[in-house]
Design a protein around this motif. Structure first.
Motif, PDB file in Angstrom:
ATOM      1  N   LEU A  43      14.536 -21.525  14.220  1.00 26.10           N
ATOM      2  CA  LEU A  43      13.602 -20.796  15.078  1.00 26.10           C
ATOM      3  C   LEU A  43      13.204 -19.468  14.425  1.00 26.10           C
ATOM      4  O   LEU A  43      12.026 -19.132  14.354  1.00 26.10           O
ATOM      5  CB  LEU A  43      14.198 -20.552  16.463  1.00 26.10           C
ATOM      6  CG  LEU A  43      13.350 -19.710  17.416  1.00 26.10           C
ATOM      7  CD1 LEU A  43      12.030 -20.411  17.732  1.00 26.10           C
ATOM      8  CD2 LEU A  43      14.115 -19.416  18.695  1.00 26.10           C
ATOM      9  N   LEU A  44      14.177 -18.733  13.931  1.00 26.10           N
ATOM     10  CA  LEU A  44      13.893 -17.445  13.301  1.00 26.10           C
ATOM     11  C   LEU A  44      13.033 -17.604  12.049  1.00 26.10           C
ATOM     12  O   LEU A  44      12.082 -16.848  11.844  1.00 26.10           O
ATOM     13  CB  LEU A  44      15.191 -16.716  12.958  1.00 26.10           C
ATOM     14  CG  LEU A  44      15.989 -16.188  14.145  1.00 26.10           C
ATOM     15  CD1 LEU A  44      17.326 -15.629  13.686  1.00 26.10           C
ATOM     16  CD2 LEU A  44      15.201 -15.137  14.893  1.00 26.10           C
ATOM     17  N   ILE A  45      13.347 -18.594  11.239  1.00 24.09           N
ATOM     18  CA  ILE A  45      12.562 -18.828  10.014  1.00 24.09           C
ATOM     19  C   ILE A  45      11.130 -19.191  10.369  1.00 24.09           C
ATOM     20  O   ILE A  45      10.178 -18.686   9.768  1.00 24.09           O
ATOM     21  CB  ILE A  45      13.218 -19.930   9.150  1.00 24.09           C
ATOM     22  CG1 ILE A  45      14.529 -19.428   8.562  1.00 24.09           C
ATOM     23  CG2 ILE A  45      12.270 -20.419   8.055  1.00 24.09           C
ATOM     24  CD1 ILE A  45      14.395 -18.239   7.634  1.00 24.09           C
ATOM     25  N   ASN A  46      10.938 -20.063  11.358  1.00 24.11           N
ATOM     26  CA  ASN A  46       9.589 -20.451  11.768  1.00 24.11           C
ATOM     27  C   ASN A  46       8.796 -19.266  12.299  1.00 24.11           C
ATOM     28  O   ASN A  46       7.606 -19.121  11.986  1.00 24.11           O
ATOM     29  CB  ASN A  46       9.648 -21.567  12.818  1.00 24.11           C
ATOM     30  CG  ASN A  46       9.823 -22.920  12.204  1.00 24.11           C
ATOM     31  OD1 ASN A  46       8.917 -23.449  11.586  1.00 24.11           O
ATOM     32  ND2 ASN A  46      11.011 -23.494  12.362  1.00 24.11           N
ATOM     33  N   ILE A  47       9.431 -18.416  13.082  1.00 23.71           N
ATOM     34  CA  ILE A  47       8.744 -17.240  13.623  1.00 23.71           C
ATOM     35  C   ILE A  47       8.378 -16.266  12.506  1.00 23.71           C
ATOM     36  O   ILE A  47       7.235 -15.798  12.419  1.00 23.71           O
ATOM     37  CB  ILE A  47       9.596 -16.540  14.709  1.00 23.71           C
ATOM     38  CG1 ILE A  47       9.818 -17.455  15.919  1.00 23.71           C
ATOM     39  CG2 ILE A  47       8.985 -15.212  15.113  1.00 23.71           C
ATOM     40  CD1 ILE A  47       8.580 -17.767  16.719  1.00 23.71           C
ATOM     41  N   VAL A  48       9.339 -15.967  11.636  1.00 22.26           N
ATOM     42  CA  VAL A  48       9.103 -14.981  10.568  1.00 22.26           C
ATOM     43  C   VAL A  48       8.057 -15.495   9.581  1.00 22.26           C
ATOM     44  O   VAL A  48       7.098 -14.786   9.254  1.00 22.26           O
ATOM     45  CB  VAL A  48      10.428 -14.629   9.845  1.00 22.26           C
ATOM     46  CG1 VAL A  48      10.168 -13.829   8.580  1.00 22.26           C
ATOM     47  CG2 VAL A  48      11.343 -13.867  10.779  1.00 22.26           C
ATOM     48  N   ILE A  49       8.219 -16.718   9.108  1.00 21.76           N
ATOM     49  CA  ILE A  49       7.255 -17.250   8.146  1.00 21.76           C
ATOM     50  C   ILE A  49       5.900 -17.458   8.809  1.00 21.76           C
ATOM     51  O   ILE A  49       4.861 -17.222   8.196  1.00 21.76           O
ATOM     52  CB  ILE A  49       7.787 -18.544   7.485  1.00 21.76           C
ATOM     53  CG1 ILE A  49       9.002 -18.191   6.623  1.00 21.76           C
ATOM     54  CG2 ILE A  49       6.708 -19.218   6.655  1.00 21.76           C
ATOM     55  CD1 ILE A  49       9.645 -19.350   5.912  1.00 21.76           C
ATOM     56  N   GLY A  50       5.888 -17.875  10.083  1.00 22.28           N
ATOM     57  CA  GLY A  50       4.627 -18.013  10.812  1.00 22.28           C
ATOM     58  C   GLY A  50       3.899 -16.687  10.917  1.00 22.28           C
ATOM     59  O   GLY A  50       2.685 -16.612  10.713  1.00 22.28           O
ATOM     60  N   LEU A  51       4.629 -15.647  11.221  1.00 21.91           N
ATOM     61  CA  LEU A  51       4.051 -14.310  11.313  1.00 21.91           C
ATOM     62  C   LEU A  51       3.485 -13.863   9.961  1.00 21.91           C
ATOM     63  O   LEU A  51       2.339 -13.431   9.867  1.00 21.91           O
ATOM     64  CB  LEU A  51       5.109 -13.326  11.806  1.00 21.91           C
ATOM     65  CG  LEU A  51       4.695 -11.875  11.942  1.00 21.91           C
ATOM     66  CD1 LEU A  51       3.682 -11.730  13.061  1.00 21.91           C
ATOM     67  CD2 LEU A  51       5.904 -11.013  12.213  1.00 21.91           C
ATOM     68  N   LEU A  52       4.285 -13.995   8.916  1.00 20.70           N
ATOM     69  CA  LEU A  52       3.842 -13.589   7.585  1.00 20.70           C
ATOM     70  C   LEU A  52       2.673 -14.434   7.090  1.00 20.70           C
ATOM     71  O   LEU A  52       1.724 -13.920   6.495  1.00 20.70           O
ATOM     72  CB  LEU A  52       5.010 -13.672   6.596  1.00 20.70           C
ATOM     73  CG  LEU A  52       6.152 -12.697   6.846  1.00 20.70           C
ATOM     74  CD1 LEU A  52       7.320 -12.993   5.906  1.00 20.70           C
ATOM     75  CD2 LEU A  52       5.692 -11.267   6.693  1.00 20.70           C
ATOM     76  N   PHE A  53       2.727 -15.740   7.342  1.00 19.88           N
ATOM     77  CA  PHE A  53       1.665 -16.650   6.924  1.00 19.88           C
ATOM     78  C   PHE A  53       0.347 -16.280   7.600  1.00 19.88           C
ATOM     79  O   PHE A  53      -0.693 -16.183   6.950  1.00 19.88           O
ATOM     80  CB  PHE A  53       2.073 -18.082   7.275  1.00 19.88           C
ATOM     81  CG  PHE A  53       1.125 -19.134   6.773  1.00 19.88           C
ATOM     82  CD1 PHE A  53       1.252 -19.637   5.494  1.00 19.88           C
ATOM     83  CD2 PHE A  53       0.132 -19.642   7.588  1.00 19.88           C
ATOM     84  CE1 PHE A  53       0.387 -20.621   5.031  1.00 19.88           C
ATOM     85  CE2 PHE A  53      -0.734 -20.614   7.138  1.00 19.88           C
ATOM     86  CZ  PHE A  53      -0.601 -21.111   5.853  1.00 19.88           C
ATOM     87  N   CYS A  54       0.390 -16.074   8.901  1.00 17.99           N
ATOM     88  CA  CYS A  54      -0.836 -15.742   9.647  1.00 17.99           C
ATOM     89  C   CYS A  54      -1.399 -14.386   9.254  1.00 17.99           C
ATOM     90  O   CYS A  54      -2.612 -14.227   9.132  1.00 17.99           O
ATOM     91  CB  CYS A  54      -0.570 -15.789  11.146  1.00 17.99           C
ATOM     92  SG  CYS A  54      -0.358 -17.459  11.758  1.00 17.99           S
ATOM     93  N   MET A  55      -0.539 -13.425   9.079  1.00 18.52           N
ATOM     94  CA  MET A  55      -1.012 -12.100   8.707  1.00 18.52           C
ATOM     95  C   MET A  55      -1.590 -12.090   7.290  1.00 18.52           C
ATOM     96  O   MET A  55      -2.493 -11.315   6.992  1.00 18.52           O
ATOM     97  CB  MET A  55       0.119 -11.073   8.806  1.00 18.52           C
ATOM     98  CG  MET A  55       0.590 -10.853  10.213  1.00 18.52           C
ATOM     99  SD  MET A  55      -0.744 -10.250  11.239  1.00 18.52           S
ATOM    100  CE  MET A  55       0.115  -9.877  12.723  1.00 18.52           C
ATOM    101  N   SER A  56      -1.082 -12.970   6.425  1.00 10.18           N
ATOM    102  CA  SER A  56      -1.552 -12.999   5.040  1.00 10.18           C
ATOM    103  C   SER A  56      -2.807 -13.841   4.840  1.00 10.18           C
ATOM    104  O   SER A  56      -3.695 -13.457   4.093  1.00 10.18           O
ATOM    105  CB  SER A  56      -0.451 -13.554   4.125  1.00 10.18           C
ATOM    106  OG  SER A  56       0.692 -12.757   4.190  1.00 10.18           O
TER     107      SER A  56
END
Length: 112
Positions: A43-56
């Motif tokens: 869950l944490l990995i999906n949230i963090v990578i999702g956040l970084l992916f979308c912002m980038s």
């Protein structure tokens, strides 16, 4: 009113993201011994990578990028298939934003 086109875009991004995070989690889960820890870690990995992916790579805002991470964790592919008949195809959404002008309607400055 529910923004189905926007939801579809978020789900499509989540599908791509879930393949990336799934691979990452599979390679790193050997460090955990309990399945509860792996679930929280996922869950944490999906949230963090999702956040970084979308912002980038997208113009999706911070709160919506959290949804991308959550959908990625839950299985965006399954959610997308469930809504598939209710959503317009992505190609139609893109085509609606593009305007085409017939060649006979183009006025050339040279002809004047």
């Amino acid at each position: 009113m529910l923004k189905l086109e926007y939801l579809q875009k978020i789900l499509l991004i989540s599908i791509a993201l879930s393949t990336i995070t799934c691979t990452f989690i599979q390679k790193t889960k050997k460090h955990f011994k309990k399945s509860k820890v792996i679930t929280i870690y996922s869950l944490l990995i999906n949230i963090v990578i999702g956040l970084l992916f979308c912002m980038s790579f997208t113009d999706i805002t911070f709160p919506n990028s959290l949804w991308v991470g959550l959908f990625s964790f839950l299985g965006a592919d399954t959610i997308y298939k469930t809504l598939e008949g209710k959503l317009a195809p992505y190609s139609k959404i893109v085509a609606e934003k593009e305007k085409t002008i017939k060649e006979e309607n183009i006025i050339n400055k040279e002809e004047k």
